[in-house]
Motif scaffolding. Structure first.
Motif, PDB file in Angstrom:
ATOM      1  N   ILE A   2       8.148  11.392 105.535  1.00  0.00           N
ATOM      2  CA  ILE A   2       9.402  10.708 105.250  1.00  0.00           C
ATOM      3  C   ILE A   2       9.121   9.535 104.311  1.00  0.00           C
ATOM      4  CG2 ILE A   2      11.290   9.394 106.272  1.00  0.00           C
ATOM      5  CD1 ILE A   2      10.789  10.960 108.870  1.00  0.00           C
ATOM      6  N   SER A   3       9.990   9.342 103.338  1.00  0.00           N
ATOM      7  CA  SER A   3       9.797   8.253 102.384  1.00  0.00           C
ATOM      8  C   SER A   3      10.457   6.961 102.864  1.00  0.00           C
ATOM      9  CB  SER A   3      10.380   8.641 101.024  1.00  0.00           C
ATOM     10  OG  SER A   3      11.795   8.685 101.106  1.00  0.00           O
ATOM     11  N   ILE A   4      10.006   5.861 102.280  1.00  0.00           N
ATOM     12  CA  ILE A   4      10.590   4.556 102.604  1.00  0.00           C
ATOM     13  C   ILE A   4      12.067   4.514 102.204  1.00  0.00           C
ATOM     14  CG2 ILE A   4       9.875   3.455 100.462  1.00  0.00           C
ATOM     15  CD1 ILE A   4       9.403   0.888 102.048  1.00  0.00           C
ATOM     16  N   SER A   5      12.414   5.172 101.097  1.00  0.00           N
ATOM     17  CA  SER A   5      13.819   5.175 100.685  1.00  0.00           C
ATOM     18  C   SER A   5      14.675   5.949 101.683  1.00  0.00           C
ATOM     19  CB  SER A   5      13.977   5.732  99.269  1.00  0.00           C
ATOM     20  OG  SER A   5      13.521   7.052  99.194  1.00  0.00           O
ATOM     21  N   TYR A   6      14.108   6.989 102.293  1.00  0.00           N
ATOM     22  CA  TYR A   6      14.847   7.728 103.316  1.00  0.00           C
ATOM     23  C   TYR A   6      15.091   6.833 104.540  1.00  0.00           C
ATOM     24  CZ  TYR A   6      16.237  11.255 106.673  1.00  0.00           C
ATOM     25  OH  TYR A   6      16.940  11.961 107.620  1.00  0.00           O
ATOM     26  N   ILE A   7      14.071   6.112 104.949  1.00  0.00           N
ATOM     27  CA  ILE A   7      14.209   5.199 106.097  1.00  0.00           C
ATOM     28  C   ILE A   7      15.227   4.109 105.775  1.00  0.00           C
ATOM     29  CG2 ILE A   7      12.998   3.443 107.480  1.00  0.00           C
ATOM     30  CD1 ILE A   7      12.418   6.413 108.238  1.00  0.00           C
ATOM     31  N   ASP A   8      15.119   3.527 104.576  1.00  0.00           N
ATOM     32  CA  ASP A   8      16.045   2.458 104.186  1.00  0.00           C
ATOM     33  C   ASP A   8      17.491   2.935 104.171  1.00  0.00           C
ATOM     34  OD1 ASP A   8      13.862   0.777 103.897  1.00  0.00           O
ATOM     35  OD2 ASP A   8      13.958   0.725 101.701  1.00  0.00           O
ATOM     36  N   SER A   9      17.714   4.166 103.763  1.00  0.00           N
ATOM     37  CA  SER A   9      19.085   4.672 103.654  1.00  0.00           C
ATOM     38  C   SER A   9      19.538   5.448 104.889  1.00  0.00           C
ATOM     39  CB  SER A   9      19.217   5.553 102.410  1.00  0.00           C
ATOM     40  OG  SER A   9      18.406   6.709 102.523  1.00  0.00           O
ATOM     41  N   TYR A  10      18.694   5.497 105.915  1.00  0.00           N
ATOM     42  CA  TYR A  10      19.071   6.225 107.127  1.00  0.00           C
ATOM     43  C   TYR A  10      20.381   5.651 107.655  1.00  0.00           C
ATOM     44  CZ  TYR A  10      18.633   8.755 111.494  1.00  0.00           C
ATOM     45  OH  TYR A  10      18.867   9.602 112.553  1.00  0.00           O
ATOM     46  N   PRO A  11      21.398   6.491 107.854  1.00  0.00           N
ATOM     47  CA  PRO A  11      22.721   5.988 108.242  1.00  0.00           C
ATOM     48  C   PRO A  11      22.728   5.327 109.623  1.00  0.00           C
ATOM     49  CG  PRO A  11      22.690   8.392 108.273  1.00  0.00           C
ATOM     50  CD  PRO A  11      21.359   7.944 107.735  1.00  0.00           C
ATOM     51  N   ALA A  38      13.700  -3.716 110.484  1.00  0.00           N
ATOM     52  CA  ALA A  38      13.474  -3.173 111.828  1.00  0.00           C
ATOM     53  C   ALA A  38      13.216  -1.668 111.745  1.00  0.00           C
ATOM     54  CB  ALA A  38      14.668  -3.463 112.734  1.00  0.00           C
ATOM     55  N   LYS A  39      13.985  -0.958 110.937  1.00  0.00           N
ATOM     56  CA  LYS A  39      13.766   0.483 110.775  1.00  0.00           C
ATOM     57  C   LYS A  39      12.378   0.749 110.182  1.00  0.00           C
ATOM     58  CE  LYS A  39      17.503   1.425 108.363  1.00  0.00           C
ATOM     59  NZ  LYS A  39      18.545   2.197 107.631  1.00  0.00           N
ATOM     60  N   THR A  69      22.525   3.530 121.791  1.00  0.00           N
ATOM     61  CA  THR A  69      21.511   4.420 122.349  1.00  0.00           C
ATOM     62  C   THR A  69      21.434   5.781 121.668  1.00  0.00           C
ATOM     63  OG1 THR A  69      23.041   5.096 124.092  1.00  0.00           O
ATOM     64  CG2 THR A  69      21.525   3.271 124.591  1.00  0.00           C
ATOM     65  N   ARG A  70      22.569   6.369 121.344  1.00  0.00           N
ATOM     66  CA  ARG A  70      22.533   7.674 120.674  1.00  0.00           C
ATOM     67  C   ARG A  70      21.875   7.547 119.296  1.00  0.00           C
ATOM     68  NH1 ARG A  70      27.062   7.569 123.598  1.00  0.00           N
ATOM     69  NH2 ARG A  70      27.415   9.265 125.042  1.00  0.00           N
ATOM     70  N   PHE A  75      17.308   8.219 115.661  1.00  0.00           N
ATOM     71  CA  PHE A  75      16.363   7.613 114.730  1.00  0.00           C
ATOM     72  C   PHE A  75      14.931   7.861 115.217  1.00  0.00           C
ATOM     73  CE2 PHE A  75      13.944   3.958 113.007  1.00  0.00           C
ATOM     74  CZ  PHE A  75      14.119   4.212 111.654  1.00  0.00           C
ATOM     75  N   ALA A  76      14.691   7.706 116.499  1.00  0.00           N
ATOM     76  CA  ALA A  76      13.365   7.956 117.073  1.00  0.00           C
ATOM     77  C   ALA A  76      12.940   9.399 116.828  1.00  0.00           C
ATOM     78  CB  ALA A  76      13.364   7.640 118.563  1.00  0.00           C
ATOM     79  N   ASP A  77      13.846  10.321 117.006  1.00  0.00           N
ATOM     80  CA  ASP A  77      13.536  11.724 116.750  1.00  0.00           C
ATOM     81  C   ASP A  77      13.172  11.926 115.279  1.00  0.00           C
ATOM     82  OD1 ASP A  77      14.097  12.266 119.412  1.00  0.00           O
ATOM     83  OD2 ASP A  77      16.076  13.130 118.995  1.00  0.00           O
ATOM     84  N   THR A  78      13.872  11.230 114.397  1.00  0.00           N
ATOM     85  CA  THR A  78      13.627  11.348 112.964  1.00  0.00           C
ATOM     86  C   THR A  78      12.246  10.815 112.579  1.00  0.00           C
ATOM     87  OG1 THR A  78      15.986  11.208 112.449  1.00  0.00           O
ATOM     88  CG2 THR A  78      14.462  10.618 110.680  1.00  0.00           C
ATOM     89  N   ILE A  79      11.863   9.681 113.145  1.00  0.00           N
ATOM     90  CA  ILE A  79      10.576   9.074 112.776  1.00  0.00           C
ATOM     91  C   ILE A  79       9.405   9.642 113.575  1.00  0.00           C
ATOM     92  CG2 ILE A  79      11.634   6.963 111.899  1.00  0.00           C
ATOM     93  CD1 ILE A  79      10.725   5.542 114.509  1.00  0.00           C
ATOM     94  N   GLY A  80       9.720  10.429 114.599  1.00  0.00           N
ATOM     95  CA  GLY A  80       8.664  11.114 115.333  1.00  0.00           C
ATOM     96  C   GLY A  80       8.180  10.451 116.596  1.00  0.00           C
ATOM     97  N   SER A  81       8.828   9.358 117.007  1.00  0.00           N
ATOM     98  CA  SER A  81       8.395   8.679 118.233  1.00  0.00           C
ATOM     99  C   SER A  81       9.472   7.714 118.706  1.00  0.00           C
ATOM    100  CB  SER A  81       7.098   7.908 117.969  1.00  0.00           C
ATOM    101  OG  SER A  81       6.646   7.291 119.150  1.00  0.00           O
ATOM    102  N   PHE A  82       9.684   7.693 120.002  1.00  0.00           N
ATOM    103  CA  PHE A  82      10.586   6.711 120.608  1.00  0.00           C
ATOM    104  C   PHE A  82       9.757   5.463 120.874  1.00  0.00           C
ATOM    105  CE2 PHE A  82      12.909   4.483 123.822  1.00  0.00           C
ATOM    106  CZ  PHE A  82      14.242   4.769 123.565  1.00  0.00           C
ATOM    107  N   ILE A  83      10.115   4.371 120.208  1.00  0.00           N
ATOM    108  CA  ILE A  83       9.369   3.126 120.352  1.00  0.00           C
ATOM    109  C   ILE A  83      10.040   2.280 121.426  1.00  0.00           C
ATOM    110  CG2 ILE A  83       8.469   1.079 119.188  1.00  0.00           C
ATOM    111  CD1 ILE A  83       7.420   3.756 118.009  1.00  0.00           C
TER     112      ILE A  83
END
Length: 119
Positions: A2-11, A38-39, A69-70, A75-83
């Motif tokens: 995943i790119s930084i731009s994808y994280i930055d623009s994550y809705p 934070a993202k 929470t949803r 977002f956790a699923d997208t980044i691969g880990s629930f922090i």
């Protein structure tokens, strides 16, 4: 990866940024930046598996993210880990983990963390 731009623009939920602004007396622009950071921090932690310490300016945005929470789970699923958030009584290590977080940020993203959010 995943790119930084994808994280930055994550809705994000429509109410999240205004809530951060209201709760912490941030402008909408500053709340947007704090949420971006934070993202990024969460993404970095998920990808590296390293512990981190958010700045006192980014931590409130993370707190507000968790209230949605949803969104937080998606977002956790997208980044691969629930922090998980493990509160501490301050900086018991004298700020060493925070300084390491900023170094890791620069290495991971290839840019220094924005000093208005990471003093």
């Amino acid at each position: 990866m995943i790119s930084i731009s994808y994280i930055d623009s994550y809705p994000v939920p429509n109410l999240l940024i205004p809530r951060i602004a209201k709760e912490y007396d941030y402008s909408i622009g500053y709340a947007t930046g704090a949420l971006r950071e934070a993202k990024r921090m969460l993404f970095m932690s998920a990808q590296t598996g390293k512990p981190f310490a958010p700045s006192a300016l980014v931590d409130p945005a993370w707190h507000e993210m968790m209230l949605f929470t949803r969104f937080y789970q998606e977002f956790a699923d997208t980044i691969g880990s629930f922090i998980h958030h493990d509160p501490t009584p301050g900086e018991p290590d004298g700020g060493a983990l925070y300084e390491q977080t900023k170094k890791d940020y620069e290495e991971f993203f290839g840019q220094k963390p924005d000093p208005q959010f990471w003093p």
